[in-house]
Design an enzyme around this catalytic site. Structure first.
Site, PDB file in Angstrom:
ATOM      1  N   LYS A  35       0.836  -1.207   0.000  1.00 20.16           N
ATOM      2  CA  LYS A  35       0.000   0.000   0.000  1.00 20.16           C
ATOM      3  C   LYS A  35       0.871   1.258   0.000  1.00 20.16           C
ATOM      4  O   LYS A  35       0.643   2.201   0.760  1.00 20.16           O
ATOM      5  CB  LYS A  35      -0.932  -0.010   1.202  1.00 20.16           C
ATOM      6  CG  LYS A  35      -1.893  -1.190   1.176  1.00 20.16           C
ATOM      7  CD  LYS A  35      -2.982  -1.067   2.197  1.00 20.16           C
ATOM      8  CE  LYS A  35      -3.933  -2.246   2.200  1.00 20.16           C
ATOM      9  NZ  LYS A  35      -4.503  -2.603   0.938  1.00 20.16           N
ATOM     10  N   CYS A  36       1.829   1.281  -0.885  1.00 18.81           N
ATOM     11  CA  CYS A  36       2.821   2.350  -0.963  1.00 18.81           C
ATOM     12  C   CYS A  36       2.756   2.989  -2.341  1.00 18.81           C
ATOM     13  O   CYS A  36       2.376   2.337  -3.322  1.00 18.81           O
ATOM     14  CB  CYS A  36       4.211   1.732  -0.722  1.00 18.81           C
ATOM     15  SG  CYS A  36       5.609   2.831  -0.955  1.00 18.81           S
TER      16      CYS A  36
END
Length: 162
Positions: A35-36
């Site tokens: 989730k970057c």
């Protein structure tokens, strides 16, 4: 001299893995997160793996949740995410810490000084380390360096004798 071969890690499926198994290969070690903003680099890492694996490259992914909780999933969720979204085929490992007292021993070594590469903690997800066939650190690349931009350095390492 310490090399990649001196370390062990737990695979993402929970098995003990001697990193000495990669001796003679060129390795790209990367701390990853699902989730970057850099998560799309999984595609570039998979491309490098597909392009160079038969010539001796392996990519070793180490999920890490130390940066703004960007890897909240379980190992099985990470496997599914990487497979479904990016077709990841390269070896993935269980979540690790890369900085601080709880840092995995591999990352304690990687973040130390290596020749012209100064000792420095990991700044963010998708920091990449290029490991030569002899197991030594040959390069360090910041999160914003796209995997494709490392291809030339990988080519040089693949051409070098172990």
């Amino acid at each position: 001299m310490t090399t990649l071969a001196d370390f062990t890690a737990t695979t993402i499926t929970g098995k003990h893995k001697d990193l000495a198994d990669y001796t003679g290969s060129v390795a790209l070690v990367v701390n990853t997160a699902s989730k970057c903003g850099f998560t799309p680099q999984y595609a570039g890492l998979q491309d490098l793996y597909a392009r160079f694996h038969e010539r001796g490259l392996t990519v070793l992914g180490f999920p890490c949740d130390q940066f703004m909780h960007q890897e909240p999933g379980s190992e099985s969720e990470i496997v599914e995410f990487c497979s479904v979204n990016f077709g990841v085929e390269f070896p993935m490992f269980a979540k690790v810490e890369v900085n601080g007292e709880g840092a995995h021993p591999l990352y304690q070594w990687l973040t130390g000084a290596h020749g012209d590469i100064p000792a420095e903690p990991i700044g963010w997800n998708f920091t990449k380390f290029l490991i030569g066939r002899d197991g030594s650190v040959r390069g360090r690349y910041a999160s914003d360096v796209e995997p494709a931009d490392i291809a030339e350095d990988i080519e040089k390492e693949l051409a070098a004798a172990a």
